[in-house]
Design an enzyme around this catalytic site. Sequence first.
Site, PDB file in Angstrom:
ATOM      1  N   ASP A 456       6.718  42.383  24.070  1.00 23.59           N
ATOM      2  CA  ASP A 456       6.234  42.649  25.425  1.00 23.59           C
ATOM      3  C   ASP A 456       5.164  43.726  25.270  1.00 23.59           C
ATOM      4  O   ASP A 456       5.476  44.864  24.893  1.00 23.59           O
ATOM      5  CB  ASP A 456       7.418  43.141  26.280  1.00 23.59           C
ATOM      6  CG  ASP A 456       6.967  43.568  27.676  1.00 23.59           C
ATOM      7  OD1 ASP A 456       5.741  43.610  27.938  1.00 23.59           O
ATOM      8  OD2 ASP A 456       7.852  43.879  28.499  1.00 23.59           O
ATOM      9  N   VAL A 457       3.901  43.366  25.565  1.00 24.12           N
ATOM     10  CA  VAL A 457       2.816  44.320  25.280  1.00 24.12           C
ATOM     11  C   VAL A 457       2.893  45.572  26.153  1.00 24.12           C
ATOM     12  O   VAL A 457       2.229  46.570  25.867  1.00 24.12           O
ATOM     13  CB  VAL A 457       1.409  43.678  25.423  1.00 24.12           C
ATOM     14  CG1 VAL A 457       1.162  42.667  24.307  1.00 24.12           C
ATOM     15  CG2 VAL A 457       1.198  43.073  26.797  1.00 24.12           C
ATOM     16  N   TYR A 550      -6.320  41.329  39.706  1.00 22.26           N
ATOM     17  CA  TYR A 550      -6.864  40.720  38.490  1.00 22.26           C
ATOM     18  C   TYR A 550      -8.280  41.224  38.232  1.00 22.26           C
ATOM     19  O   TYR A 550      -8.615  41.688  37.139  1.00 22.26           O
ATOM     20  CB  TYR A 550      -6.860  39.199  38.636  1.00 22.26           C
ATOM     21  CG  TYR A 550      -7.367  38.465  37.419  1.00 22.26           C
ATOM     22  CD1 TYR A 550      -6.570  38.337  36.276  1.00 22.26           C
ATOM     23  CD2 TYR A 550      -8.639  37.887  37.410  1.00 22.26           C
ATOM     24  CE1 TYR A 550      -7.037  37.670  35.156  1.00 22.26           C
ATOM     25  CE2 TYR A 550      -9.113  37.217  36.292  1.00 22.26           C
ATOM     26  CZ  TYR A 550      -8.306  37.108  35.166  1.00 22.26           C
ATOM     27  OH  TYR A 550      -8.769  36.440  34.061  1.00 22.26           O
ATOM     28  N   LYS A 554      -9.495  43.596  35.085  1.00 22.53           N
ATOM     29  CA  LYS A 554     -10.444  43.112  34.070  1.00 22.53           C
ATOM     30  C   LYS A 554     -11.717  43.973  34.056  1.00 22.53           C
ATOM     31  O   LYS A 554     -12.350  44.144  33.008  1.00 22.53           O
ATOM     32  CB  LYS A 554     -10.785  41.647  34.323  1.00 22.53           C
ATOM     33  CG  LYS A 554      -9.621  40.686  34.040  1.00 22.53           C
ATOM     34  CD  LYS A 554      -9.284  40.624  32.542  1.00 22.53           C
ATOM     35  CE  LYS A 554      -8.271  39.525  32.239  1.00 22.53           C
ATOM     36  NZ  LYS A 554      -7.972  39.415  30.798  1.00 22.53           N
ATOM     37  N   THR A 591      -1.541  21.092  36.488  1.00 26.58           N
ATOM     38  CA  THR A 591      -2.232  19.896  37.004  1.00 26.58           C
ATOM     39  C   THR A 591      -2.337  19.962  38.517  1.00 26.58           C
ATOM     40  O   THR A 591      -3.367  19.624  39.107  1.00 26.58           O
ATOM     41  CB  THR A 591      -1.440  18.631  36.597  1.00 26.58           C
ATOM     42  OG1 THR A 591      -1.054  18.790  35.242  1.00 26.58           O
ATOM     43  CG2 THR A 591      -2.271  17.373  36.735  1.00 26.58           C
TER      44      THR A 591
END
Length: 653
Positions: A456-457, A550, A554, A591
Amino acid sequence: MKSRWDESLTFDGALHECVHGSRLMGADSSLVLHGGGNTSVKSGWTDVTGAVVDALYVKGSGWDLASIEAPGFSPLPIDRLHALSELDVLSDSDMMAALSAARLDSASPQPSVETLLHALIPHRAVQHSHADVIVTLTNLADGDERVREVFGPDVIVIPYVMPGFDLAKKVAELWPRQFNDRTSGMVLMNHGLFTFGDTTRFAYERHVELITLAEDWLTQNAPQVLLAGELPEVDVTAIAELRRAISVAAAAPMITTRHTDDQVAGFVARDDLASLATRGPLTPDHVIRTKMVPMVGRDVEAYVEGYGSYYERNEHRGRTELTMLDPAPRIVVDPELGMMSVGRTTGDADIAADIYHHTIPVLCRAEDHLGGYQALGEHHLFDCEYWDLEQAKLRLRGAPPPMAGQVALVTGAASGIGRACSAELLSRGAAVIGLDVSREVTDVFDEASWLGVRTDVTDEGAVAGAITAGVERFGGVDLAVVAAGIFGPSRQLADFDLSEWQQVHAINIESVAVLFHHLHPLLSLSPASPAVAVIASKNVPAPGKGAAAYSTSKAALTQLVRVAALEWAADGIRVNAVHPDAVFDTGLWTTELLAERAERYSMTVDEYKRRNLLSTNVTSATVAGVVGDLLSDRFSATTGAQIPIDGGSDRVL
Ligand code: ZN
């Protein structure tokens, strides 16, 4: 030793029986290791005219007994082999050229250097090993007496002669003098054992009998020395420093693997380590894998100097002009580290380790119970190390791949872009330490150069543990790819959720800062060109609605890359980011999600996937290819850069 012959088997001819017997030998590491040993059978060869030639089928170079198949044997006409062995003098290179030309099947491999010896043995089937118990008995000051004590007159004993034409001549000379009704084998001093018979099964069973005799004698007269001990934990930077020094000596990045098993721990604790470890290998062909002696301790400069003097003392023995091989050790024994095995690739380091794991108990047994271990003189070992035929075996494998010897660490390595980057780096020859929270990470790739560690980072202790495991396995870290990341649930700021935000930031940015902190000392010690590639996102230059956590994580990650590039440039470490977009073959995209998005834009799924300026499909492999190049020396002048991999975006341009 127990016979492992399967009585229920029937064979389609003598060659197939020989294949079975060869594989039984190859499967036993106490008999042969990594390409050692050879076998043959004499049988008819039918040529295109229908004529049948008396032929020797002998193991070809490049084949391992453990996995050999019928095409691994070269058929050669016996008459021709006898004619060659009648010569008084023949250089080994001329012999190999003549053997190559004599092959009845031009597609068959280069025949073994011991072909003439096999042809001279009058029996149909021949099996040859470098058995541990035989080299235990023959690497002693009074080795020939011990051999006689164990086997009596039942074996022919041949003093050490380097394999090739001269050995065949020596056997031709001594065989008739020693052969008798009871002869069941032939011991080659400091080398190994030959057995023979009318069938491969008979020759194999004879091998089993003689090895068993030797085992029983040794059990009674020289009990195996039981080794045990415990080695301290060692700081990873100490390992990386040693790897760097060894790589500098080798003039290429090297893989080093630490071994701390009981046997190693007991061996390095011996008071006589420096003396016992430096007496020479069990059999001369080990020198191309382990060098003549291991390095005792960590003084690489002194080892290199010692190797240079050895080369100078023996250089005159070369039959042609020689070039000194790299002087770096392949085995290190150190009271704290234990054993380090060294190679240009993980496979090479593992082979050296296998050989030395078989060497240690033989050294101890001979030293403690049999009057002292004594290997061949260094001139014999030099002849073998610089024998063109041995070097040719290594050359046969071709130049190492561009990233051979380099070690990469990849996070998020079990799937998507991280997995693709791992595959890319492995294909370029790097060893890869793969971290991922998924348990699948351990088995994503099935090769020696892969070490998957479930991690687990966001757990700093777990990350440090994974790095330690990687450094013990491969020696250091030269390259890193940060691919672990999550998107988090789509959420407008109006519906802000702090814990979701924190989770996205913990994985996408905080964990990377922690990882960088732990990687920096190792990257600084890299003997190659250290570089880091970070998978950021197109969202940095072109953020999206509903992706605040997010996009901001980033963006912070990209800023971290720029700061690291600034801080680490002085250490020669390059740090760059890539901004992929619309990479649909990752876990983020199902999908259903893809179909839903395509519908929202009134497009087909394929149109949606290609909605970029170049109308191209960006895949994980596309990203991995760019990352591979970015980490290579092709980008040696680039740091702090951000590279889009998005097919072209009018929001970014
Ligand atoms: Zn041999």
